[in-house]
Design a protein around this motif. Structure first.
Motif, PDB file in Angstrom:
ATOM      1  N   ALA A 350       0.830  -1.207   0.000  1.00  8.02           N
ATOM      2  CA  ALA A 350       0.000   0.000   0.000  1.00  8.02           C
ATOM      3  C   ALA A 350       0.862   1.254   0.000  1.00  8.02           C
ATOM      4  O   ALA A 350       0.551   2.233  -0.702  1.00  8.02           O
ATOM      5  CB  ALA A 350      -0.936  -0.009   1.202  1.00  8.02           C
ATOM      6  N   GLU A 351       1.952   1.243   0.783  1.00  2.52           N
ATOM      7  CA  GLU A 351       2.842   2.400   0.806  1.00  2.52           C
ATOM      8  C   GLU A 351       3.548   2.573  -0.536  1.00  2.52           C
ATOM      9  O   GLU A 351       3.714   3.692  -1.028  1.00  2.52           O
ATOM     10  CB  GLU A 351       3.862   2.252   1.933  1.00  2.52           C
ATOM     11  CG  GLU A 351       3.256   2.298   3.324  1.00  2.52           C
ATOM     12  CD  GLU A 351       2.528   3.610   3.582  1.00  2.52           C
ATOM     13  OE1 GLU A 351       3.198   4.630   3.822  1.00  2.52           O
ATOM     14  OE2 GLU A 351       1.278   3.614   3.521  1.00  2.52           O
ATOM     15  N   PHE A 352       3.965   1.457  -1.131  1.00  3.65           N
ATOM     16  CA  PHE A 352       4.640   1.551  -2.428  1.00  3.65           C
ATOM     17  C   PHE A 352       3.673   1.996  -3.525  1.00  3.65           C
ATOM     18  O   PHE A 352       4.037   2.780  -4.403  1.00  3.65           O
ATOM     19  CB  PHE A 352       5.265   0.211  -2.831  1.00  3.65           C
ATOM     20  CG  PHE A 352       5.825   0.243  -4.216  1.00  3.65           C
ATOM     21  CD1 PHE A 352       7.065   0.824  -4.468  1.00  3.65           C
ATOM     22  CD2 PHE A 352       5.102  -0.249  -5.303  1.00  3.65           C
ATOM     23  CE1 PHE A 352       7.569   0.898  -5.765  1.00  3.65           C
ATOM     24  CE2 PHE A 352       5.588  -0.174  -6.587  1.00  3.65           C
ATOM     25  CZ  PHE A 352       6.844   0.404  -6.820  1.00  3.65           C
ATOM     26  N   GLU A 353       2.452   1.502  -3.491  1.00  2.00           N
ATOM     27  CA  GLU A 353       1.496   1.829  -4.555  1.00  2.00           C
ATOM     28  C   GLU A 353       1.254   3.329  -4.659  1.00  2.00           C
ATOM     29  O   GLU A 353       1.029   3.855  -5.758  1.00  2.00           O
ATOM     30  CB  GLU A 353       0.177   1.090  -4.312  1.00  2.00           C
ATOM     31  CG  GLU A 353      -0.795   1.100  -5.495  1.00  2.00           C
ATOM     32  CD  GLU A 353      -1.636   2.373  -5.577  1.00  2.00           C
ATOM     33  OE1 GLU A 353      -2.088   2.720  -6.674  1.00  2.00           O
ATOM     34  OE2 GLU A 353      -1.832   3.009  -4.505  1.00  2.00           O
ATOM     35  N   LYS A 354       1.334   4.044  -3.535  1.00  2.00           N
ATOM     36  CA  LYS A 354       1.191   5.499  -3.591  1.00  2.00           C
ATOM     37  C   LYS A 354       2.298   6.119  -4.447  1.00  2.00           C
ATOM     38  O   LYS A 354       2.044   7.010  -5.262  1.00  2.00           O
ATOM     39  CB  LYS A 354       1.246   6.094  -2.184  1.00  2.00           C
ATOM     40  CG  LYS A 354       0.146   5.638  -1.240  1.00  2.00           C
ATOM     41  CD  LYS A 354       0.417   6.199   0.158  1.00  2.00           C
ATOM     42  CE  LYS A 354      -0.418   5.538   1.219  1.00  2.00           C
ATOM     43  NZ  LYS A 354      -0.049   6.017   2.575  1.00  2.00           N
ATOM     44  N   ALA A 355       3.535   5.652  -4.256  1.00  2.00           N
ATOM     45  CA  ALA A 355       4.658   6.151  -5.060  1.00  2.00           C
ATOM     46  C   ALA A 355       4.464   5.801  -6.524  1.00  2.00           C
ATOM     47  O   ALA A 355       4.738   6.609  -7.424  1.00  2.00           O
ATOM     48  CB  ALA A 355       5.969   5.579  -4.542  1.00  2.00           C
TER      49      ALA A 355
END
Length: 571
Positions: A350-355
Motif C-alpha cells: 500500500a505504501e509503495f502503490e502510492k509512489a
C-alpha cells in the motif's frame, strides 16, 4: 322565506366569512392587495428534499463507509473538469439531502472526524446513481477523492477513495513515438555513449538508473548551476550538473531512436532524510535502496515534485523522451532493494502503490503513452510465508493490483527479472520448471506462470487487456564460456520475441561490472577491458535478416532439432 332568499343569505354569509379569513391571513403574512400565487414547485421540492434527507434506509457510519461505489473518476476532454460517477443501493438517511465530495492527500487515511473542517469540492443531491463534477486543479493529480454524507453533524464517507484514473487526458499530445522495430534492449555503459561501441549494436531499448541522491539538492558547479523548481508553492532544488548529464543521455537516445527507460531509485541521502519512509530510516540495515516516503506530508510532497520535474523534463520536448519509468528495483526484496522494516506485505504494498501512482499520474499527464512499471525478481512464491528476508513476488503483485483497483484502476506495468536460479546458471533450459501459479521460481521457461495470472479479469488494464510486461534486467555470465553465454542470450531473445505479452528484453549489461565479475557474473557484451565477447555478433544481428547465420550454433548447444522445438519447451 322562500328558497331563493335562503340561498341568497347563505351565499352572502359564506362570502363574508371567506373574506374575513383571507383578511386575517393577509394580516398575519404581511400580504396586501391581490392574493399570492401558491408555488406548487417549491412545495414539491421541499417535500422531495425532505424525502431525500429521511432516506429509505438507516445506516450507521461504519455501514455507510462501504455502502456506495465510485464507478470512475476521470478528467473530461475539456481538461478543466473532473467527473466522478457514484452509485449506491438505496438512499440512506442523513442530516440533509446532499452528497458531498472531499479531496485528501495520498498520505492521508481519509478518516472523518468531528473536527473535520475542510470545505467540500462540490456536492449533489442524493441519488442511487449520480455524477459529481468539479474544476480541475494541478493538485488534484496526486489526491484521492471521497463522497460523504453529513450524519449527526459529522461527515461520514460513503465509499473508499478514488484517484484520477486518466491523467493522459492532460497531456498535450504533441509527442508521439513509433514502437521500436524489435524487442532488443541493453543496460548501457555510460562510457560508451556516442561511440561505435554502442551504435554498432543497433540497440532498440536502452535503460539507465536515476538514484535520487544524484539529482536532488544544490550544486556549486558554476557552469551547471542549481535548478530551482516550483511545485505547490514551494521551491525544490535539483543538481544542475547531474541533470545536465541526464539531459545529454536522454537527448542522445531520442536522437538515435532508442526507446529510453529510466529506473528511479531511492538511495540513502543524509541531506534529504524526508525522502526515506519512516519505517525505512535505518542506514545500518545495509540495503542498496530504501522505500519512498509516502507516509508523511513533507516526503510525499517532495516525491510529487521529483516525479513532476523528471517526467515534465523528459517528455520528448527539449531534453529527450523517457518512454518508460521503472519505480524502484525488485520491490519484493524488501530487505535489500527497497528496504522497509516490516513483514506485512499488504502494508508495504500500500505504501509503495502510492509512489507508483504518483509517478504514473505525473508521467502520463506529460506524455500520454508513457509506461510506468514496478519491478519484481524471480522469487515468485518461495519464502515459505515468513516474509523475513523477502516477500513473494506473487503476493506483492496481488496486493498492488487489489489496492490499485480499489483506488481506481490504471495502466501500471510489470518489469520482471526472470534470472535462472542460481544467477550463475547459464543452461537454464536443462531444468524442469513448475508452470502453475504456485511455482516457486519465475524464469524464462515458465513465463506462463505470470501471464496466466495477468490474463485473469481482475488483473486487466483499463482497456480490458493484459498489462505491459517488460524484461528490464536479465543476463547470462560468460564465466562458463562465451559461446554458452551467447546461446543462452539467443534462446532467451527468441522466447521473448515469441511471447505476445512481453514488450521488450533489456539485457544486463553492455560491459562487465567488476563487483559482479567477482561473484562469477560476467554478464557483459564487452569484457572489463572493453574487448567484445563472442556474444557481440549474436546480439548485434539477432533482430536482422542475418540472424540465422549468427545464432545457428545455438541449437546444437540446446540439443534441439529446430527453433520451434526449443520454443515449445518454454510454453
Amino acid at each position: 322565506m322562500n328558497t331563493g332568499s335562503i340561498k341568497t343569505i347563505y351565499h352572502s354569509l359564506t362570502t363574508a366569512v371567506f373574506s374575513l379569513i383571507l383578511g386575517i391571513v393577509f394580516v398575519l403574512t404581511g400580504c396586501g392587495g391581490a392574493a399570492p400565487a401558491i408555488s406548487e414547485g417549491s412545495v414539491e421540492e421541499d417535500t422531495a428534499d425532505q424525502d431525500l434527507t429521511e432516506g429509505n434506509v438507516v445506516l450507521s457510519g461504519a455501514q455507510l463507509a462501504s455502502y456506495g461505489k465510485i464507478e470512475e473518476c476521470l478528467v473530461k476532454e475539456d481538461k478543466q473538469t473532473v467527473r466522478m460517477k457514484f452509485s449506491m443501493p438505496d438512499i440512506p438517511k442523513s442530516d440533509d439531502p446532499m452528497i458531498y465530495l472531499f479531496a485528501f492527500e495520498l498520505y492521508e487515511d481519509c478518516e472523518f472526524t468531528e473536527e473535520f473542517d475542510e470545505e467540500p469540492l462540490t456536492s449533489v443531491k442524493k441519488a442511487t446513481d449520480c455524477e459529481l463534477e468539479w474544476q480541475y486543479e494541478n493538485a488534484h493529480l496526486f489526491e484521492q477523492f471521497v463522497p460523504a454524507l453529513l450524519l449527526d453533524g459529522k461527515y461520514v464517507p460513503l465509499s473508499t477513495s478514488m484517484c484520477i484514473c486518466n491523467p493522459e487526458m492532460l497531456a498535450d499530445g504533441s509527442v508521439s513515438v513509433p514502437k521500436p522495430e524489435s524487442k532488443k534492449g541493453l543496460l548501457l555503459d555510460p562510457m560508451m555513449i556516442d561511440t561505435p561501441m554502442l551504435t554498432d549494436l543497433d540497440v532498440k531499448y536502452a535503460i539507465y538508473n536515476i538514484p535520487l541522491s544524484h539529482i536532488v539538492g544544490e550544486t556549486s558547479n558554476e557552469q551547471f548551476p542549481t535548478i530551482s523548481y516550483e511545485y505547490q508553492g514551494q521551491t525544490y532544488k535539483f543538481n544542475g550538473a547531474s541533470i545536465n548529464g541526464y539531459d545529454y543521455l536522454f537527448g542522445y537516445l531520442s536522437e538515435n531512436n532508442m526507446n529510453a527507460t529510466a529506473i528511479v531509485l531511492n538511495d540513502w541521502n543524509d541531506a534529504c532524510p524526508e525522502l526515506i519512509h519512516p519505517q525505512s530510516r535505518n542506514r545500518e540495515a545495509g540495503a542498496y535502496y530504501y522505500a519512498f516516503n509516502t507516509a508523511e506530508e513533507e516526503g510525499c510532497r517532495y516525491l510529487e515534485a521529483i516525479a513532476s520535474f523528471l517526467t515534465e523534463r523528459y517528455s520528448g520536448k527539449e531534453y529527450g523522451l523517457v518512454s518508460n519509468w521503472v519505480i524502484a528495483n525488485e520491490i519484493n526484496q524488501h530487505k535489500t532493494w527497497n528496504y522497509m522494516d516490516t513483514v506485512d506485505f499488504r502494508f508495504y504494498s500500500a505504501e509503495f502503490e502510492k509512489a507508483m501512482r504518483i509517478f504514473y499520474n505525473a508521467a502520463r499527464s506529460q506524455y500520454a503513452e508513457a509506461n510506468v512499471y514496478f519491478s519484481i525478481d524471480h522469487d515468485w512464491n518461495n519464502n515459505e510465508g515468513d516474509n523475513e528476508h523477502h516477500f513473494n513476488a506473487r503476493d506483492i503483485l496481488t496486493a498492488i493490483n487489489d489496492i490499485a483497483n480499489q483506488k481506481g484502476n490504471y495502466d501500471w506495468g510489470l518489469a520482471i527479472h526472470p534470472y535462472p536460479n542460481p544467477l550463475t546458471r547459464v543452461n537454464y533450459w536443462t531444468e524442469t520448471y513448475d508452470k502453475t501459479p504456485d511455482a516457486s521460481i519465475l524464469t524464462l521457461m515458465n513465463l506462463s506462470t505470470l501471464t496466466d495470472v495477468l490474463e485473469e479479469e481482475e488483473y486487466l488494464d483499463r482497456n480490458g487487456e493484459v498489462r505491459s510486461i517488460t524484461v528490464t534486467e536479465l543476463g547470462f555470465t560468460s564465466a562458463s564460456g562465451e559461446k554458452l553465454q551467447a546461446a543462452a542470450f539467443a534462446y532467451c531473445y527468441y522466447i521473448i520475441e515469441a511471447n505476445p505479452y512481453v514488450d521488450a528484453f533489456i539485457m544486463n549489461r553492455q560491459t562487465d561490472a567488476m563487483e559482479e565479475v567477482k561473484q562469477g557474473l560476467a554478464f557483459g557484451i564487452y569484457d572489463l577491458d572493453q574487448s567484445p565477447k563472442y556474444i557481440f555478433d549474436t546480439f548485434k544481428y539477432i533482430d536482422t535478416e542475418e540472424a540465422e547465420s549468427h545464432t545457428e550454433f545455438m541449437l546444437n548447444i540446446l540439443g534441439a532439432e529446430s527453433l520451434e522445438e526449443a520454443l515449445s519447451w518454454a510454453q
